[in-house]
Design an enzyme around this catalytic site. Structure first.
Site, PDB file in Angstrom:
ATOM      1  N   LYS A 162       1.164  -1.453   0.322  1.00 25.32           N
ATOM      2  CA  LYS A 162       0.165   0.165  -0.106  1.00 25.32           C
ATOM      3  C   LYS A 162       0.778   1.681   0.049  1.00 25.32           C
ATOM      4  O   LYS A 162       2.611   1.110   0.278  1.00 25.32           O
ATOM      5  CB  LYS A 162      -1.224  -0.008   0.954  1.00 25.32           C
ATOM      6  CG  LYS A 162      -1.728   0.944   1.161  1.00 25.32           C
ATOM      7  CD  LYS A 162      -2.768   0.842   2.360  1.00 25.32           C
ATOM      8  CE  LYS A 162      -4.211   1.919   2.788  1.00 25.32           C
ATOM      9  NZ  LYS A 162      -4.652   1.754   3.431  1.00 25.32           N
ATOM     10  N   SER A 167     -10.011   2.359   3.011  1.00 19.47           N
ATOM     11  CA  SER A 167      -8.415   3.333   2.171  1.00 19.47           C
ATOM     12  C   SER A 167      -7.827   1.943   0.899  1.00 19.47           C
ATOM     13  O   SER A 167      -7.292   2.235   0.217  1.00 19.47           O
ATOM     14  CB  SER A 167      -8.256   3.926   2.799  1.00 19.47           C
ATOM     15  OG  SER A 167      -7.111   2.889   3.432  1.00 19.47           O
ATOM     16  N   SER A 200      -9.634  -0.118   7.287  1.00 23.89           N
ATOM     17  CA  SER A 200      -9.024  -0.286   5.186  1.00 23.89           C
ATOM     18  C   SER A 200      -8.384  -1.582   5.078  1.00 23.89           C
ATOM     19  O   SER A 200      -8.216  -1.355   3.931  1.00 23.89           O
ATOM     20  CB  SER A 200      -8.076   1.286   5.693  1.00 23.89           C
ATOM     21  OG  SER A 200      -8.990   2.050   5.631  1.00 23.89           O
TER      22      SER A 200
HETATM   23  N1  GLN Z   1     -12.939   4.813   6.266  1.00 23.36           N
HETATM   24  C1  GLN Z   1     -12.676   4.439   6.988  1.00 23.36           C
HETATM   25  C2  GLN Z   1     -12.090   6.698   6.969  1.00 23.36           C
HETATM   26  O1  GLN Z   1     -12.102   6.568   6.240  1.00 23.36           O
HETATM   27  C3  GLN Z   1     -11.119   4.474   7.812  1.00 23.36           C
HETATM   28  C4  GLN Z   1     -10.216   4.333   6.940  1.00 23.36           C
HETATM   29  C5  GLN Z   1      -8.325   3.875   7.243  1.00 23.36           C
HETATM   30  O2  GLN Z   1      -8.376   2.413   8.023  1.00 23.36           O
HETATM   31  N2  GLN Z   1      -7.540   4.101   7.304  1.00 23.36           N
HETATM   32  O3  GLN Z   1     -11.342   6.576   7.853  1.00 23.36           O
END
Ligand code: GLN
Length: 491
Positions: free
Chosen positions: A80, A155, A179
């Protein structure tokens, strides 16, 4: 060798070690697959062809010299774009870091290299890991290999899509609110969020430092465990890293694969197993619960009354930490600089750079966080959210006095169509309704495929006590042994 991209990481490592294939052949097969499908999937922001082939050749040379190889030597991995990779572009899905080539490797990347894995490149993500669909990437969305008109989660949608599209057998993600697990669920792959502090944050571009947790993504539970073992463990360069050995996740995955859960007590989170999830998701979840029962698990319902407040608490704590962490992107130290014409003041250049470099969701989070931390509102928002965090931790503690692990659907809904939730931020935030409590508590959670709903994958989440990551691997591997893995339509 027929199709090396269809093999698991464990199989690839076995073949490389036995000399039945080479790391170079395996790497080339994956690079070819990326070249064939990634214009449609867009899982990668950067493919490091030369770096990957060099690393593969080094593994082959070590093998030829009779040197010992690690358990994942020669296995390709997609990383990532949130982890710093020396000399390789690292953007965090943001324009503000465009062109930045870090001068160092994140600890996890170092460990991957030392283990002989082959880094294929950097995967797409929502900007600064804020989002649940990769639609907030400044470089365009990733598409779900199950249906190219749908989101791959976020994400870390790039990592999950790379696995589902057979572009990589292993990938790295980071999980602040879901994410790793949510993209795993909606792409039919496995994603594990380790115990907070069990994997190093050194070289991870910070979003919310008290929540950020790097972890493994794979197509099988055993592969995720093998990657977890290689990437995890204490790192003196991360101040919140836990000085304890990695739980024996590989042994636990192998034990689970025997399909015997006799003596294991699992709690269904009452608050997450009724309304709030789509009917097809609940149906797949219920069938999986039957499968777990058949394997000998004892299932009870457990109420975690404060879990319902996790989402609002998270959207105060995470943006608060982000507003502080993202202050470092000022146009002076890294990446983009706008308006530096010798006439403008430093402040103007900073402000123009941030205006141009950050996307709308990142700006929304910075504003939310700045507001929640401002002197007049601190107690009402940030302080209150921290109290909720304590109550959620107590819910977990009391649940784990009664059961070994908790289970729930990973997400309330399956992969949604691109564009369908971008207009209303709250609709996007709901994707993490079931994953966020674990982050606030700091324990481990895994998503394992548990069925299909209207032809789209559904994930089951297993949550375990802190430092008991092995338990979730056992349960997930057992479920996988009963249900098998799920393969998307051919691309
Ligand atoms: N979807 C969540 C956010 O937008 C989690 C994101 C993540 O785990 N990096 O904050």
């Amino acid at each position: 060798m027929s199709d090396l991209t269809r093999l698991t990481a464990a199989e690839i490592a076995g073949l490389v070690a036995a000399g039945e294939t080479s790391a170079t052949e395996v790497t080339q097969a994956h690079l070819d697959r990326i070249a064939a499908v990634d214009d449609r999937v867009h899982a990668f922001l950067h493919v490091d062809t030369e770096g990957a082939l060099d690393a593969a050749r080094a593994v082959d040379a070590r093998r030829a010299a009779g040197e010992p190889l690690g358990p994942l030597a020669g296995v390709p991995v997609a990383v990532k774009d949130v982890l710093a990779t020396k000399g390789v572009p690292t953007t965090v899905g943001s324009k503000i870091l465009e062109g930045w080539r870090p001068p160092y490797d994140a600890t996890i990347v170092q460990r991957l290299r030392a283990a002989g894995t082959v880094m294929l490149g950097k995967t797409n993500m929502d900007e600064f890991a804020m989002g649940s669909s990769t639609e907030y990437s400044a470089y365009g969305p990733t598409r779900n290999p199950w249906d190219l008109e749908r989101i791959p989660g976020g994400s870390g949608g790039g990592s999950a899509a790379a696995l589902a599209a057979y572009e990589a057998p292993l990938a790295i993600g980071s999980d602040t609110g879901g994410s790793i697990r949510q993209p795993g669920a909606v792409t039919g792959t496995v994603g594990a969020k380790p115990t907070y502090g069990g994997t190093s944050r050194y070289g991870l571009v910070a979003f919310s430092s008290s929540l950020d947790t790097p972890g493994p993504c794979a197509r099988t539970v055993l592969d995720a465990a093998l990657l977890h073992e290689v990437m995890g463990g204490h790192d003196p360069r991360d101040s919140t890293s836990i000085p304890a050995p990695v739980p024996d996740v590989v042994a636990a995955a192998r034990l689970g694969a025997t399909g015997d859960l006799t003596g294991v007590r699992l709690g269904i989170v009452t608050e997450f197993s009724g309304e709030g999830a789509e009917p097809g998701v609940l149906a797949a979840f219920r069938e999986s619960v039957d499968a777990l029962t058949k394997m000998g698990a004892e299932i009870v319902e457990i109420s975690c009354p404060h879990f319902s407040y996790a989402l609002p608490a998270y959207y105060l704590i995470a943006p608060s930490e982000a507003s502080s962490n993202l202050a470092r992107f000022d146009g002076v130290r890294f990446g983009l600089r706008v308006g530096d014409d010798g006439e403008r003041s430093l402040e103007e250049v900073m402000s123009l750079t941030r205006e141009a470099g950050f996307g709308p969701e990142v700006k929304r989070r910075i504003m939310l966080g700045t507001y929640a931390l401002s002197s007049g509102y601190y107690d009402a928002y940030y302080g209150q959210a921290q109290k909720v965090r304590t109550l959620i931790t107590r819910d977990f503690t009391s649940a784990f006095e009664q059961v070994d692990a908790l289970i729930s659907p990973t997400t309330p809904f399956t992969a949604f169509p691109l564009g369908s939730r971008t207009a209303d931020p709250y609709q996007m935030y709901l994707a993490d309704l079931f994953t966020i409590p674990t982050n606030l508590y700091g324990g481990p959670g895994i998503s394992v495929p548990c069925g299909l709903s209207d032809g789209l994958p559904v994930g089951l989440q297993v949550m375990a006590p802190t430092l008991a990551d092995d338990r979730m691997y056992r349960v997930a591997a057992a479920l996988e042994s009963a249900l098998g893995t799920f393969t998307p339509p051919a691309l």
